[in-house]
Design a protein around this motif. Sequence first.
Motif, short mmCIF file in Angstrom:
data_model
loop_
_atom_site.label_atom_id
_atom_site.label_comp_id
_atom_site.label_asym_id
_atom_site.label_seq_id
_atom_site.Cartn_x
_atom_site.Cartn_y
_atom_site.Cartn_z
N MET A 137 1.04 4.57 2.49
CA MET A 137 1.33 4.51 1.06
C MET A 137 0.38 5.42 0.27
O MET A 137 0.79 6.08 -0.67
N VAL A 190 -0.02 0.76 7.08
CA VAL A 190 0.93 0.79 5.96
C VAL A 190 0.22 1.25 4.68
O VAL A 190 0.73 2.07 3.92
N GLU A 191 -0.98 0.73 4.48
CA GLU A 191 -1.75 1.12 3.29
C GLU A 191 -2.07 2.61 3.30
O GLU A 191 -1.97 3.29 2.28
N LEU A 206 -1.26 -3.54 8.99
CA LEU A 206 -1.12 -3.50 7.54
C LEU A 206 -1.94 -2.35 6.95
O LEU A 206 -1.55 -1.71 5.99
N GLY A 207 -3.07 -2.09 7.60
CA GLY A 207 -3.92 -0.97 7.18
C GLY A 207 -3.19 0.36 7.33
O GLY A 207 -3.29 1.24 6.47
N ARG A 250 -5.37 -9.62 3.00
CA ARG A 250 -5.67 -8.85 1.78
C ARG A 250 -5.92 -9.77 0.57
O ARG A 250 -5.83 -9.33 -0.57
N MET A 304 -2.10 -4.92 -2.78
CA MET A 304 -2.76 -4.43 -1.56
C MET A 304 -3.89 -3.49 -1.92
O MET A 304 -4.94 -3.51 -1.29
#
Lengths: 79, 242
Positions: A47, A43-44, A40-41, B171, B125
């Motif tokens: 982005m 993905v961050e 997920l990091g 998150r 996020m």
Amino acid sequence: METNEVFEKVKGLFVEDLGIDESKVTMDAKLEEDLEIDSLGIVEVVMAFEDEFDIEIDDEELADVSTVGQAVNLLHSKI
Amino acid sequence: MKTALVTGGSRGIGSAIALGLGKNFHVVVGYANSKDKANNVAKEIVAAGGSASTVQIDISSAESVDNAFSIVEKEYNSVDVLINNAGVAQDNILPRMKESEWLEVIQTNLTGSFYTSQRAIKLMMKNKWGRIVFISSVVGLSGNQGQSNYAASKAGLIGLAKSISREMGTRNITSNVVAPGYIETDMTSFLDDENKENIIEQLSIKRIGKPEDISNVVSFLCSEESEYITGQVIPVDGGLTT
């Protein structure tokens, strides 16, 4: 933009957005192993890159990116 | 102050949710068509000492969702709480159901919540905090005659909510579903007294639900106190499903 300028911006995003220790962010650093960024990091980060450089990164392009240097080179090629 | 966006916030369950959240959040009352009603809800929140605004958002359109979020982001920097409440029904028994009836209900109720959730999550996020609540329906759990499209869309929200909860747990973003039973709103105004009596007979708590019954649970799910609850479906139905 020169490669080292891209690197500095990338480093800034890692440090600011993900709270990663600045000294760990080198061109050779592996995203998952060395910087401990989870999926997920990643993905961050992507982005944040897209916003910062006003580009779009396809999932396919990410397949070959596992180090900071590879990310910098990908971004450099797109801007 | 954190910002909460309620889709379909101009009436029914949505307006009760907006009023409830107005105690703790800046509330953006989303409306598709009922601008005046949305303004009235916002005024009521302000009159009660809260902070509120309105935005036009037709969740069935990706473009409209994008525009609405851009407006809210510009004004309030974030969307911390998203209530996916807007929905439509076009009832018909399956052998008679037109493809258009199926597609429109799925597009609005399910795909619309995909558009809003995807957009909101990108903001959440960044902030490492978020609350998403989907307003489903007990018919998403049990099915209902004449509502195959609606029930499928409401069941779909459960899969969406649960997947988000798994993707976003690290998150501090929670994602839950509230499944109302029979609630007194415009959407159930077609029920006559005899229908209502038949419904009440099936309930443990012998009355039709009020929009506030839903709003109270939603407010809790958006609070700090609910941080350990995610990926859950909470029926609020007077005991219809047990």
